[in-house]
Design a protein around this motif. Structure first.
Motif, short mmCIF file in Angstrom:
data_model
loop_
_atom_site.label_atom_id
_atom_site.label_comp_id
_atom_site.label_asym_id
_atom_site.label_seq_id
_atom_site.Cartn_x
_atom_site.Cartn_y
_atom_site.Cartn_z
N ARG A 324 0.84 -1.20 0.00
CA ARG A 324 0.00 0.00 0.00
C ARG A 324 0.87 1.26 0.00
O ARG A 324 1.88 1.33 0.72
N THR A 325 0.49 2.29 -0.78
CA THR A 325 1.35 3.47 -0.95
C THR A 325 0.62 4.78 -0.67
O THR A 325 1.12 5.84 -1.03
N ASP A 326 -0.54 4.74 -0.02
CA ASP A 326 -1.31 5.96 0.23
C ASP A 326 -0.46 7.02 0.93
O ASP A 326 0.42 6.70 1.72
N GLU A 327 -0.77 8.29 0.67
CA GLU A 327 -0.11 9.41 1.32
C GLU A 327 -1.12 10.19 2.16
O GLU A 327 -2.31 10.22 1.83
N VAL A 328 -0.64 10.81 3.25
CA VAL A 328 -1.49 11.69 4.05
C VAL A 328 -0.73 12.98 4.29
O VAL A 328 0.50 13.04 4.20
N ASP A 329 -1.47 14.05 4.63
CA ASP A 329 -0.84 15.35 4.84
C ASP A 329 -0.33 15.53 6.27
O ASP A 329 0.61 16.30 6.50
N TRP A 336 -2.76 2.12 10.19
CA TRP A 336 -2.36 1.11 9.21
C TRP A 336 -0.96 1.40 8.66
O TRP A 336 -0.18 0.48 8.41
N MET A 337 -0.65 2.71 8.47
CA MET A 337 0.66 3.07 7.92
C MET A 337 1.77 2.80 8.94
O MET A 337 2.86 2.32 8.58
N GLY A 378 0.95 15.41 1.20
CA GLY A 378 1.36 14.03 1.00
C GLY A 378 2.76 13.69 1.47
O GLY A 378 3.41 12.81 0.92
N SER A 381 4.03 9.04 4.09
CA SER A 381 3.67 7.86 3.31
C SER A 381 4.62 6.73 3.70
O SER A 381 5.69 6.98 4.27
#
Length: 438
Positions: A324-329, A336-337, A378, A381
């Motif tokens: 999984r490669t999602d990014e958050v600010d 989960w990350m 982003g 991550s």
């Protein structure tokens, strides 16, 4: 002619000398193992020369009162009294000489992949000898499992904690022996007091059921925190020792907890957490496999089942997608990350560090810049996070070290992280997760 002494060298040159000396010593240690193995070839067991054996005190604990073979099943013996000559030449005791020969033979004949890595310079001899010391009791199938799995990280001179790998080998190849080992460990529980060191203190050693030990640790931590909140300013270790002593006086412990509850209402006691990983295939064939327990190693399904029946709360989570490669600010990663980064790295990714991931900070490889100060979106991550223990986190922040995560390449055995020191030297490191994977 000018003679250069160590005092004439600058810092970079001293590092060069240290590295060259270490590599030369490793080459000679590999040659010593090869010589010991060939010494066995030159002294075969015959009718006139019976096999040498380990005797009382020379080897592994439970077998110390028995005579046991030189190495594991499938290895040759060495003629009696041949080792004395080699030990005398090396100025070693008989026990040390036997250990050298035993570990050389175990490596050469039962751990051929590790032996080859030692001889070609990829793996330090002393690390390989630690493996050879632990494997003679394994069957041929189990020791082949250990050799095959350790060779992956040994190529980068890394050998993980051996207990989990050896127990996993038993689980996969000799499940009855794995059960017997777990039961033997339970049968040898106990508590021992040693008063010899000091009149003022006593050393306490205990071997407990794992769940009981975790509960005890939680109780000690809670009581130590209570003592601190009530005004005790001594170190955490001293307060933990005091807390353990208080458990011998339940009423005094209850009085302290009651006093703390009156001054600090709403505080909840802590409890230990076990992270269990069980593959679905293991559940389909429980006779041949088990699961893994983070920080503790592998366990049979029978033992895990017993633990689950005794635990008051169990949370079942689905398999986490490590791709999984999602990014958050936000600066702090979501749950989960965080879990993904810890499972991917396994521990601190600094060269040689073995601190467990759950005891590490999550560091942004590219430093985080707050959004309200113009930082881009982003920034948080999986690709920009890595596990660092507090010491090496400070090293990276304040001491001029830098690192980057190399692009993933499933077909490559190259390490994942590349560090650059303050002296511009580079070091490549594989994450601990791969080193611990059985």
């Amino acid at each position: 002619m000018t003679t250069t002494t160590m005092c004439d060298l600058d810092r970079s040159a001293v590092l060069d000398v240290a590295v060259a000396s270490r590599r030369a010593a490793d080459r000679e240690e590999a040659r010593l193992l090869a010589a010991a193995a060939h010494w066995v070839d030159l002294h075969p067991v015959t009718d006139e020369d019976p096999a040498a054996v380990f005797r009382a005190g020379a080897r592994r604990g439970p077998l110390r009162d028995l005579e046991v073979p030189l190495a594991g099943d499938g290895t040759p013996g060495v003629a009696s009294y041949a080792v004395e000559e080699l030990a005398a030449a090396l100025d070693l005791s008989h026990a040390a000489g036997m250990s050298l020969v035993s570990e050389a033979v175990e490596l050469c004949f039962r751990l051929p992949r590790l032996w080859a890595l030692v001889q070609d310079g990829h793996l330090q001899a002393w690390k390989a000898r630690q493996v050879a010391k632990a494997t003679p009791s394994l069957s041929r199938e189990s020791v082949a499992f250990v050799d095959r799995h350790l060779a992956v990280t040994a190529r980068r001179n890394r050998v993980p904690v051996l207990g989990p790998v050896i127990h996993e080998a038993r689980l996969q190849c000799d499940p009855d022996q794995a059960l017997a080992v777990e039961q033997s460990a339970l049968d040898h529980r106990g508590v021992w007091l040693d008063h010899r060191e000091s009149t003022a203190t006593t050393t306490l050693t205990a071997r407990l059921d794992t769940l009981d030990a975790l509960d005890l640790d939680g109780s000690i931590s809670d009581l130590a925190s209570t003592i601190g909140r009530l005004g005790d300013t001594r170190s955490v270790d001293v307060r933990r020792a005091t807390a353990l002593g208080l458990l011998a006086h339940p009423q005094r412990a209850l009085d302290l907890v009651s006093a703390d509850a009156r001054t600090s209402p709403g505080l909840n006691g802590s409890c230990g957490t076990l992270f269990l990983h069980v593959d679905a295939t293991a559940l389909q064939d429980p006779s041949r496999a088990g699961g893994s327990v983070e920080r503790l190693g592998t366990a049979t399904l029978e033992l895990l089942g017993d633990w689950l029946r005794r635990l008051s709360g169990v949370t079942v989570r689905p398999v986490l997608d490590l791709g999984r490669t999602d990014e958050v600010d936000a600066h702090d990663p979501p749950g989960w990350m965080r879990e993904l980064a810890m499972l991917r790295d396994g521990g601190c990714v600094f060269p040689g560090c073995t601190v467990d991931a759950r005891s590490c900070d999550l560091d942004h490889l590219a430093p985080y810049s707050p959004m309200d100060e113009g930082g881009p979106p982003g920034q948080t991550s999986p690709a920009n996070l890595a596990c660092l223990c507090r010491r090496h986190h400070r090293l990276k922040t304040f001491a001029g070290w830098a690192y980057r995560r190399l692009p993933d390449d499933p077909a490559s055995s190259d390490p994942t992280y590349e560090w650059t020191s303050a002296f511009r030297r580079t070091y490549r490191v594989a994450p601990l997760a791969s080193a611990h994977a059985p």
